[in-house]
Design a protein around this motif. Structure first.
Motif, mmCIF file in Angstrom:
data_model
loop_
_atom_site.group_PDB
_atom_site.id
_atom_site.type_symbol
_atom_site.label_atom_id
_atom_site.label_comp_id
_atom_site.label_asym_id
_atom_site.label_seq_id
_atom_site.Cartn_x
_atom_site.Cartn_y
_atom_site.Cartn_z
ATOM 1 N N PHE A 70 0.837 -1.195 0.000
ATOM 2 C CA PHE A 70 0.000 0.000 0.000
ATOM 3 C C PHE A 70 0.877 1.253 0.000
ATOM 4 C CE2 PHE A 70 -2.890 2.939 2.485
ATOM 5 C CZ PHE A 70 -3.773 3.148 1.447
ATOM 6 N N GLY A 71 1.893 1.251 0.857
ATOM 7 C CA GLY A 71 2.819 2.382 0.911
ATOM 8 C C GLY A 71 3.681 2.496 -0.328
ATOM 9 N N ILE A 72 4.129 1.360 -0.867
ATOM 10 C CA ILE A 72 4.938 1.381 -2.097
ATOM 11 C C ILE A 72 4.154 2.031 -3.230
ATOM 12 C CG2 ILE A 72 5.883 -0.082 -3.919
ATOM 13 C CD1 ILE A 72 6.840 -1.985 -1.721
ATOM 14 N N GLY A 73 2.873 1.683 -3.345
ATOM 15 C CA GLY A 73 2.047 2.291 -4.387
ATOM 16 C C GLY A 73 1.974 3.800 -4.252
ATOM 17 N N ALA A 74 1.803 4.285 -3.016
ATOM 18 C CA ALA A 74 1.721 5.725 -2.789
ATOM 19 C C ALA A 74 3.055 6.410 -3.110
ATOM 20 C CB ALA A 74 1.316 5.995 -1.345
ATOM 21 N N TYR A 75 4.148 5.819 -2.660
ATOM 22 C CA TYR A 75 5.461 6.445 -2.865
ATOM 23 C C TYR A 75 5.909 6.399 -4.321
ATOM 24 C CZ TYR A 75 6.973 7.756 1.815
ATOM 25 O OH TYR A 75 7.111 8.394 3.013
ATOM 26 N N VAL A 76 5.696 5.273 -4.986
ATOM 27 C CA VAL A 76 6.099 5.188 -6.399
ATOM 28 C C VAL A 76 5.307 6.191 -7.227
ATOM 29 C CG1 VAL A 76 6.084 3.707 -8.440
ATOM 30 C CG2 VAL A 76 6.872 2.806 -6.254
ATOM 31 N N CYS A 77 4.021 6.310 -6.941
ATOM 32 C CA CYS A 77 3.200 7.301 -7.646
ATOM 33 C C CYS A 77 3.725 8.708 -7.375
ATOM 34 C CB CYS A 77 1.752 7.168 -7.195
ATOM 35 S SG CYS A 77 0.613 8.297 -8.035
ATOM 36 N N GLY A 78 4.099 8.977 -6.121
ATOM 37 C CA GLY A 78 4.648 10.287 -5.786
ATOM 38 C C GLY A 78 5.964 10.563 -6.479
ATOM 39 N N MET A 79 6.847 9.566 -6.535
ATOM 40 C CA MET A 79 8.138 9.760 -7.196
ATOM 41 C C MET A 79 7.975 10.026 -8.690
ATOM 42 S SD MET A 79 10.356 6.742 -5.381
ATOM 43 C CE MET A 79 10.521 6.657 -3.600
ATOM 44 N N ILE A 80 7.054 9.319 -9.317
ATOM 45 C CA ILE A 80 6.866 9.486 -10.756
ATOM 46 C C ILE A 80 6.266 10.848 -11.071
ATOM 47 C CG2 ILE A 80 5.522 8.653 -12.729
ATOM 48 C CD1 ILE A 80 5.915 5.828 -11.685
ATOM 49 N N THR A 81 5.312 11.276 -10.253
ATOM 50 C CA THR A 81 4.624 12.533 -10.544
ATOM 51 C C THR A 81 5.371 13.767 -10.039
ATOM 52 O OG1 THR A 81 3.312 12.238 -8.526
ATOM 53 C CG2 THR A 81 2.368 11.445 -10.593
ATOM 54 N N VAL A 82 6.067 13.652 -8.906
ATOM 55 C CA VAL A 82 6.755 14.805 -8.321
ATOM 56 C C VAL A 82 8.204 14.884 -8.806
ATOM 57 C CG1 VAL A 82 7.522 15.887 -6.163
ATOM 58 C CG2 VAL A 82 5.257 14.814 -6.299
ATOM 59 N N ASP A 83 8.956 13.793 -8.621
ATOM 60 C CA ASP A 83 10.372 13.818 -8.978
ATOM 61 C C ASP A 83 10.587 13.830 -10.495
ATOM 62 O OD1 ASP A 83 10.895 13.761 -6.293
ATOM 63 O OD2 ASP A 83 11.228 11.600 -6.206
ATOM 64 N N LEU A 84 9.816 13.013 -11.214
ATOM 65 C CA LEU A 84 9.980 12.939 -12.665
ATOM 66 C C LEU A 84 9.034 13.868 -13.417
ATOM 67 C CD1 LEU A 84 10.369 9.056 -13.099
ATOM 68 C CD2 LEU A 84 12.164 10.792 -12.866
ATOM 69 N N ASN A 85 8.038 14.391 -12.713
ATOM 70 C CA ASN A 85 7.068 15.307 -13.322
ATOM 71 C C ASN A 85 6.319 14.652 -14.486
ATOM 72 O OD1 ASN A 85 5.695 17.762 -13.403
ATOM 73 N ND2 ASN A 85 7.108 18.654 -14.904
ATOM 74 N N TRP A 86 5.991 13.404 -14.317
ATOM 75 C CA TRP A 86 5.222 12.686 -15.326
ATOM 76 C C TRP A 86 3.734 12.739 -14.978
ATOM 77 C CZ3 TRP A 86 8.458 7.601 -16.380
ATOM 78 C CH2 TRP A 86 9.661 7.957 -16.992
ATOM 79 N N SER A 87 2.919 12.211 -15.884
ATOM 80 C CA SER A 87 1.469 12.223 -15.714
ATOM 81 C C SER A 87 1.048 11.363 -14.518
ATOM 82 C CB SER A 87 0.792 11.693 -16.984
ATOM 83 O OG SER A 87 -0.577 11.427 -16.753
ATOM 84 N N PRO A 88 0.033 11.786 -13.759
ATOM 85 C CA PRO A 88 -0.483 10.944 -12.673
ATOM 86 C C PRO A 88 -0.984 9.583 -13.150
ATOM 87 C CG PRO A 88 -1.255 13.195 -12.413
ATOM 88 C CD PRO A 88 -0.580 13.127 -13.750
ATOM 89 N N TRP A 89 -1.446 9.516 -14.393
ATOM 90 C CA TRP A 89 -1.869 8.223 -14.925
ATOM 91 C C TRP A 89 -0.688 7.261 -15.038
ATOM 92 C CZ3 TRP A 89 -6.851 7.163 -14.992
ATOM 93 C CH2 TRP A 89 -7.765 8.218 -15.086
ATOM 94 N N LEU A 90 0.459 7.791 -15.463
ATOM 95 C CA LEU A 90 1.667 6.970 -15.484
ATOM 96 C C LEU A 90 2.096 6.614 -14.059
ATOM 97 C CD1 LEU A 90 3.792 8.711 -18.278
ATOM 98 C CD2 LEU A 90 2.512 6.559 -18.419
ATOM 99 N N GLY A 91 1.851 7.538 -13.133
ATOM 100 C CA GLY A 91 2.147 7.247 -11.730
ATOM 101 C C GLY A 91 1.310 6.090 -11.215
ATOM 102 N N LEU A 92 0.045 6.030 -11.629
ATOM 103 C CA LEU A 92 -0.833 4.932 -11.218
ATOM 104 C C LEU A 92 -0.349 3.606 -11.793
ATOM 105 C CD1 LEU A 92 -3.441 3.964 -9.848
ATOM 106 C CD2 LEU A 92 -4.679 4.616 -11.935
ATOM 107 N N VAL A 93 -0.020 3.604 -13.075
ATOM 108 C CA VAL A 93 0.480 2.379 -13.710
ATOM 109 C C VAL A 93 1.824 1.968 -13.100
ATOM 110 C CG1 VAL A 93 1.241 1.357 -15.890
ATOM 111 C CG2 VAL A 93 -0.756 2.862 -15.847
#
Length: 357
Positions: A101-124
């Motif tokens: 559960f936490g990994i999902g939240a953090y990976v989504c955060g890293m993709i969207t915040v650190d990489l500035n990618w789309s939240p949809w990509l963060g979900l995937v």
């Protein structure tokens, strides 16, 4: 007839077990093929419809607080139901689900915040990250049993939490990640609108419940239950126990990490508290209270526990809230050892000779 009776009476214990197991599997297949038309299937659809109706009532009430509680209940329901795939169906004492559960939240955060990618990509990416984490856990527990599975999975959760909290530049360290962007669909802000996101959360519950129900109705699901109940016999009949363990952990982790990503996209925060023992305890309470070994039981348990602990009068008690909740759960389980979902099972008690979930 007399010769047949003698052969049955003189059957070896292994042959007797084989006949009983095959009869059980045949009955289970017969029920699952028509689950939408059976009492079990109708009860399951009724339970899902109940979640939709309750959530819809909260929306009509127009109270943002209750809508937020409903969203959290739906997300917790997905995690609790996915945990039951390993705990209830596979019989694995896996305590790493809060970590997924936490990994999902953090990976989504890293993709969207650190990489500035789309939240949809963060979900995937969060779902994929959960699968990678599950591969690490499953590889270490595939041949372990009992308490050793619990220890290994708990150690994995602590390792991930320590790694994330010690990385200030990537994951925000002990403060976690904030300002995670909301989910967008063209000009519409899906996460910013609580009513819209509630329907997304309800859709996630329905999709997860149907997918898990279908999975456990398949040949793979029958093999998972066989290795839980008769592992030696399942091995003798060609069930790949080690592979099934890895697969069921991977599948369940994908649902949990997906729910974690939705949690981060809705709240805008990924906190180390998601890996805490309190989160694991809360999720485990939902699974046990709802009913272990069923898809819909943990969903009912998640809705009940989330609604109860967030009643303003109960939440205002602070630490006493957990004492009251624990005492109430003990009373309910004393009355209903099979959990809340066993009430519907008892309503179907007139039906004999089928496998119930």
């Amino acid at each position: 007839m007399k010769g047949l009776k003698n052969r049955v009476l003189n059957a070896t214990p292994t042959q007797s077990i084989s006949r009983r197991l095959m009869k059980t599997v045949q009955q289970g297949i017969g029920q699952e093929r028509g689950w939408g038309r059976s009492r079990t299937g109708r009860a399951g659809l009724l339970g899902v419809a109940g979640v939709v109706i309750v959530a819809g009532a909260w929306v009509i009430a127009g109270n943002p607080y209750t809508v937020t509680i409903a969203i959290l209940a739906c997300l917790y329901a997905v995690v609790a139901a996915s945990w039951d795939l390993t705990l209830g169906y596979a019989g694995l004492f896996d305590f790493s689900h809060a970590a997924f559960f936490g990994i999902g939240a953090y990976v989504c955060g890293m993709i969207t915040v650190d990489l500035n990618w789309s939240p949809w990509l963060g979900l995937v990416g969060a779902i994929a990250g959960g699968a990678v984490g599950a591969a690490l856990v499953a590889g270490s527990v595939a041949r372990l049993r009992g308490i050793y599975v619990a220890l290994a999975s708990f150690a994995f959760a602590e390792l991930v939490a320590t790694a994330l909290t010690s990385s200030q530049s990537i994951s925000g360290g002990a403060s976690g990640m904030v300002l995670i962007p909301t989910l967008q669909l063209g000009p519409w802000d899906l996460s910013g609108n609580t009513t819209t996101f509630l329907y997304i959360a309800i859709g996630a519950v329905i999709f997860s419940a149907v997918a898990m129900r279908w999975l456990m109705s398949s040949t793979f699901g029958l093999g998972v239950r066989a290795m839980r109940d008769y592992e030696e016999y399942a091995l003798s009949r060609g069930v790949p126990v080690a592979r099934h363990r890895i697969q069921i952990i991977a599948v369940s982790s994908m649902f949990a990490s997906g729910a974690g990503a939705l949690f981060a996209l809705y709240t805008g925060v990924a906190s180390p508290d998601l890996f805490g023992f309190s989160t694991s305890t809360l999720l485990l309470t939902m699974v046990i209270l709802g009913g272990i070994g069923s898809v819909y039981g943990p969903v009912v348990g998640a809705v009940a526990v989330t609604a109860f602990v967030n009643i303003p009068q109960i939440a205002a008690l602070n630490t006493e809230t957990y004492l009251i909740t624990g005492a109430l759960i003990l009373v309910i389980l004393w009355i209903l050892p099979g959990g809340l979902w066993s009430v519907l099972r008892r309503a179907r008690a007139g039906r004999r000779g089928v496998v119930e979930y």
